[in-house]
Scaffold this active site. Structure first.
Site, PDB file in Angstrom:
ATOM      1  CG  ASP A  57      43.163  67.924  53.895  1.00  0.00           C
ATOM      2  OD1 ASP A  57      43.928  66.699  53.987  1.00  0.00           O
ATOM      3  OD2 ASP A  57      42.176  67.948  54.413  1.00  0.00           O
TER       4      ASP A  57
ATOM      5  CG  ASP B 189      46.014  61.899  54.429  1.00  0.00           C
ATOM      6  OD1 ASP B 189      45.237  62.887  53.802  1.00  0.00           O
ATOM      7  OD2 ASP B 189      45.905  61.772  55.640  1.00  0.00           O
TER       8      ASP B 189
END
Length: 445
Positions: free
Chosen positions: A117, A313
Site C-alpha cells: 500500500d 495509488d
C-alpha cells in the site's frame, strides 16, 4: 504528563528504528530486494476461486474501490487521524484486486502474504497466538519460535531479568476492520534477482494478535510503502518499484516489487508531492487517440484548502476523475462507440459506462487513452486497461466520477487497472515517479 510520555516513547521508537535499520542495511548492503506480487484473482493465490466470474470480480472491485476512495477522502478531510497508538492508514479489504507481496519474517523465515500500500507507512502481520485469524494464508508468524525476534519495549531492557512492557500496536480501517497487538523487531527475508536471498535485520513491525474482520481478509498483513520515516521503503534505499501486468490473466506470474537502490527507475519521470501520506502527481491533460480533451487549466490542481489533486495509488482498482473530466471522457467514448454497441447497465453501479460486446473482438481499433503528467510523462491505457470485461458479453469503462462518494475533498485517483503493463518506480530522495510501459516478464531476469 502521560500523553507527553507516550509521545516521547513513539518518537524514541521511530528514532531507534531508523538508526538500527540504517546500520543493519549498511552491513548487508542489499541492492535489489525482490518480491513476486499476486492478487486474489491469480491461480497463485492460496484462496483462488476458480469459479468466480468476471462479473463477480468487477462487482467486488467496485465495492473495494468505492471504500478506498471514501477512506482517502476521509483522511484528507481529517476525520481519520493517526494518534499515539500509531494507527495504520490503509484499507486492507481484499474484495478487489489488491496486490500482495510475498516476504518472510524471522529465523527460521516464515513466508507471509501482505498487501502493498503506497498510502501507508505501517508494516504489520498476523502473529500467533491470534484471535479471529482462521482465514490466514499459510503459517502464522510465531514470535516465540523466532530466534531473532525482540519485543519493542516502552522502556528498553538494559539489565538481566528486566521485564519488557511492549509498545501496543493497533490499526483500524474504514470498513470497521481492526488489528491489534504489540510492536516487535525481527529479520525480514527477501529474494534477490540472482535467485538468492537477502536479510534485513532488526525491522520494526506490528505483531497482530487480534484481528477484527467480518470476512476472509485474503492477506496476512500490510506492507506500507509511503515516504514516511517509518516506511520500509524509506529504510531500504529510499527507492522502490512495482510492475503490474495483465490483472485479468489468472496465470500471469511476472508482477513484482523491488525495494532498494536497484529498483527499476526507467522511462519518463514526473515529480510527486506527499500530502496526508499519499503520492500526488501533476496531471496536465488527457487524450483519447490524437484528440486532447478540452480540460480547463487548473482542473487537476490541489486547492489551497487541500482538496482536489491527483493521487497515484495501489489500493484502488478503479480510477476516479473529477466530475467535469469524467463527463468529457464519458461523452467522447459514447461518440466513438455508442452507435456501434447497445448500452448495458450494471446493477448498483448506474454511473458505469457499459456496452454489450467483447473487448478482445470488438475494440481492437479503439484509440489509446493517455493521462499526461508534468515533465512529459504519460500513462497510456489500451482497451484492456481502459475497459474491463465484466461478463462474457458486457464490458465497462474502468474510470468513475469522484462524486461517486458524497464527500467534499474529491481528489482524482489513478488506480491499478490504469497501471497495468507498467513498471512504476519511486525515487523518495528526489521525489519523482517513473513510468515505463513494459511487459513485466522482461524485468524478471
Amino acid at each position: 504528563m502521560a500523553f507527553a510520555f507516550e509521545q516521547f516513547l513513539l518518537l524514541l521508537m521511530i528514532f531507534s528504528t531508523c538508526f538500527s535499520s540504517t546500520s543493519s542495511i549498511s552491513s548487508v548492503k542489499p541492492q535489489r530486494l525482490v518480491s513476486r506480487l499476486i492478487h486474489p484473482g491469480s491461480i497463485h493465490h492460496p484462496h483462488y476461486k476458480p469459479h468466480e466470474t468476471a462479473k463477480d470480480r468487477m462487482e467486488l472491485d467496485i465495492q473495494h474501490s468505492a471504500a478506498r476512495l471514501a477512506y482517502i477522502q476521509a483522511r484528507i478531510e481529517g476525520s481519520l487521524v493517526s494518534n499515539n497508538d500509531h494507527k495504520a492508514s490503509a484499507s486492507p479489504s481484499l474484495t478487489g484486486r489488491t496486490i500482495l507481496a510475498n516476504i518472510s519474517i524471522g529465523q527460521p523465515p516464515i513466508p507471509q502474504l501482505v498487501v502493498i500500500d503506497t498510502a501507508s507507512d505501517t508494516f504489520w502481520v498476523m502473529c500467533s497466538p491470534c484471535t479471529n485469524c482462521d482465514n490466514h494464508l499459510g503459517p502464522l508468524f510465531d514470535p516465540l519460535k523466532s530466534s531473532t525476534f525482540f519485543p519493542q519495549c516502552k522502556i528498553p531492557c538494559v539489565f538481566k531479568g528486566c521485564k519488557c512492557d511492549p509498545i501496543p500496536f493497533s490499526a483500524s480501517y474504514a470498513d470497521s476492520s481492526t488489528a491489534s497487538g504489540t510492536y516487535g523487531r525481527d529479520t525480514i527475508v527477501f529474494e534477490t534477482t540472482d535467485e538468492g536471498t537477502s536479510q534485513i535485520l532488526d525491522v520494526l513491525f506490528g505483531c497482530g494478535h487480534y484481528i477484527g474482520y467480518n470476512s476472509d481478509p485474503g492477506h496476512n498483513g500490510i506492507l506500507g510503502l509511503n515516504s514516511a520515516a517509518e516506511s520500509l521503503a524509506t529504510k531500504i534505499g529510499q527507492k522502490f518499484s512495482y510492475c503490474i501486468g495483465n490483472l485479468d490473466d489468472p496465470h500471469y506470474n511476472y508482477n513484482q516489487l523491488i525495494l532498494g537502490e536497484g529498483a527499476d527507475l526507467e522511462g519518463f519521470s514526473t515529480p510527486f508531492e506527499v500530502h496526508n501520506g499519499f503520492y500526488y502527481v501533476t496531471m496536465e491533460g488527457i487524450s483519447i487517440g490524437e484528440k486532447r480533451l478540452d480540460i480547463a487549466p487548473g482542473t487537476f490542481d490541489m486547492k489551497e484548502n487541500g482538496t482536489g489533486g491527483v493521487i497515484i495509488d495501489t489500493g484502488s482498482t478503479i480510477s476516479y476523475l473529477v466530475d467535469d473530466v469524467h463527463k468529457l471522457i464519458y461523452k467522447e467514448v459514447r461518440n466513438l462507440i455508442g452507435w456501434s454497441f447497445r448500452g448495458a447497465t450494471i446493477e448498483n453501479s448506474p454511473w458505469m459506462l457499459c456496452y454489450y460486446g467483447s473487448i478482445s473482438k470488438d475494440l481492437t481499433g479503439f484509440p489509446v487513452v493517455t493521462f499526461h503528467f508534468a515533465d512529459g510523462a504519460d500513462l497510456a491505457m489500451d482497451s484492456g486497461s481502459f475497459f474491463s470485461q465484466v461478463s462474457n458479453d458486457i464490458f465497462c469503462m474502468t474510470i468513475g466520477p469522484a462524486s461517486n462518494i458524497d464527500i467534499k475533498s474529491k481528489p482524482s485517483v489513478v488506480g491499478l487497472l490504469a497501471q497495468q503493463s507498467y513498471n512504476v518506480g519511486y525515487d523518495l530522495v528526489n521525489n519523482y515517479v517513473y513510468l515505463q510501459r513494459i511487459d513485466c516478464e522482461l524485468l524478471s531476469g
